[in-house]
Design an enzyme around this catalytic site. Structure first.
Site, mmCIF file in Angstrom:
data_model
loop_
_atom_site.group_PDB
_atom_site.id
_atom_site.type_symbol
_atom_site.label_atom_id
_atom_site.label_comp_id
_atom_site.label_asym_id
_atom_site.label_seq_id
_atom_site.Cartn_x
_atom_site.Cartn_y
_atom_site.Cartn_z
ATOM 1 N N ASP A 159 -15.424 22.507 -8.542
ATOM 2 C CA ASP A 159 -16.894 22.485 -8.106
ATOM 3 C C ASP A 159 -16.966 23.042 -7.029
ATOM 4 O OD1 ASP A 159 -19.344 20.981 -7.785
ATOM 5 O OD2 ASP A 159 -18.412 19.627 -6.523
ATOM 6 N N SER A 160 -18.202 23.109 -6.126
ATOM 7 C CA SER A 160 -18.174 23.764 -4.825
ATOM 8 C C SER A 160 -17.772 22.612 -3.628
ATOM 9 C CB SER A 160 -19.746 23.714 -4.372
ATOM 10 O OG SER A 160 -20.278 22.706 -4.689
ATOM 11 N N CYS A 192 -19.787 21.148 -11.923
ATOM 12 C CA CYS A 192 -20.725 21.459 -11.094
ATOM 13 C C CYS A 192 -21.907 22.073 -11.781
ATOM 14 C CB CYS A 192 -20.263 22.790 -10.224
ATOM 15 S SG CYS A 192 -21.703 23.394 -9.178
ATOM 16 N N GLU A 238 -20.639 15.556 1.489
ATOM 17 C CA GLU A 238 -19.614 16.239 2.121
ATOM 18 C C GLU A 238 -19.265 15.671 3.387
ATOM 19 O OE1 GLU A 238 -17.617 18.552 0.635
ATOM 20 O OE2 GLU A 238 -18.669 18.357 -1.309
ATOM 21 N N CYS A 248 -26.460 16.845 -10.615
ATOM 22 C CA CYS A 248 -25.540 17.575 -9.484
ATOM 23 C C CYS A 248 -24.478 16.592 -9.737
ATOM 24 C CB CYS A 248 -26.006 17.664 -8.400
ATOM 25 S SG CYS A 248 -25.062 18.147 -6.945
ATOM 26 N N HIS A 292 -22.357 15.888 -7.316
ATOM 27 C CA HIS A 292 -22.039 15.073 -5.955
ATOM 28 C C HIS A 292 -23.071 13.846 -6.053
ATOM 29 C CE1 HIS A 292 -20.637 18.924 -4.425
ATOM 30 N NE2 HIS A 292 -20.288 18.328 -3.214
#
Ligand code: DGL
Length: 270
Positions: A10-11, A73, A152, A186, A188
């Site tokens: 994933d990012s 992701c 994040e 997403c 996240h």
């Protein structure tokens, strides 16, 4: 039977939503996780850049000779799944199709909300897949670019005033559409689930894309006879920026310390 590891990327932190589920479903597997924390977020970037980053992420994971790659992701799955599948001679799993399937099965009224990064929403990938599975469904989409930086930066816990304000702002138009299912497009976003749930109300079913993808990958690997035979596998974590920040936030999300620590990768070399 295949004892090789499964590569997951994933990012940043978001792919841990898929990893957590994979560890529960397939405790005997060895997992290699890469979070591209030095270049997150991907979701505001153009398709060419997303594809270039994703190819580097896969090239890094392939140094471990994985038996499969999981694109944990939404942004990469929505924009680069076809290329990554074609370029790699191993199973590559994305999150879009399993999440669309889960949404199509869960909706009763056929009014589905979709939230994701700007690049995921722009791609139209989730809408296309839902239309294929349930042509009569209507999809109401909303890009939520501030959600990824909130996660994040560790601002995902219930009661966080900034996260709650941002969620109200993004989600109130979807509430007005009387949706009964909301795709967290997403990976996240499930970290913000309590905040999103509070904004949407208990009657809306939330679809966790990372979880849906992990379930699909586990089923497919079992069907193809590719599962490992060992009682307990481990997980190695790699990131392209600060290992301490990742370890701290991943530990909070996974509910246990990140065993074995986190290693740093110079991803531009791949
Ligand atoms: N977790 C990602 C996704 O599912 C990436 C978000 C981002 O990097 O913008 O879209």
């Amino acid at each position: 039977m295949d004892q090789r590891p499964i590569g997951v990327f994933d990012s940043g932190l978001g792919g841990l939503t898929a990893l957590k589920e994979l560890r529960q479903l397939l405790p005997g597997e060895e997992l290699i996780y890469f979070g591209d924390t030095g270049r997150v977020p991907y979701g505001g970037r153009g398709r060419d850049t997303i594809l270039r980053y994703a190819r580097q992420d896969v090239a890094f994971l392939r140094t471990f000779d994985p038996k499969a790659i999981i694109i944990a992701c939404g942004t990469v799955s929505a924009n680069a799944l076809a290329e990554l599948t074609e370029e790699n001679d191993l199973p590559v799993f994305g999150v879009v199709a399993p999440a669309a399937q889960a949404a199509a099965s869960a909706t009763r009224g056929g009014r589905i909300g979709l939230i994701g990064t700007a690049a995921s929403i722009r791609s139209g990938a989730y809408e296309r897949e839902i239309a294929r599975l349930k042509p009569e469904a209507r999809v109401f989409s909303q890009a939520c670019p501030l959600f990824v930086p909130l996660v994040e930066n560790g601002r995902f816990l219930p009661g966080d005033p900034v996260a709650e304000l941002v969620a109200q702002d993004y989600l109130s138009p979807l509430r007005e559409q009387n949706i009964d299912v909301l795709v967290l497009g997403c990976t996240h976003y499930p970290l913000l689930s309590p905040v999103i749930r509070a904004a949407m109300g208990p009657e809306v079913t939330l679809i966790d894309t990372g979880k849906a993808c992990a379930k699909e990958a586990a089923e497919q690997l079992a069907r193809r006879g590719l599962l490992a035979e060992r009682a307990r596998g481990g997980c190695r974590y790699f990131v392209s920026d600060s290992t301490e920040d990742f370890a701290r936030l991943a530990g909070i999300f996974l509910g246990e310390p990140v065993a074995g620590g986190v290693e740093r990768v110079e991803i531009e070399q791949y």
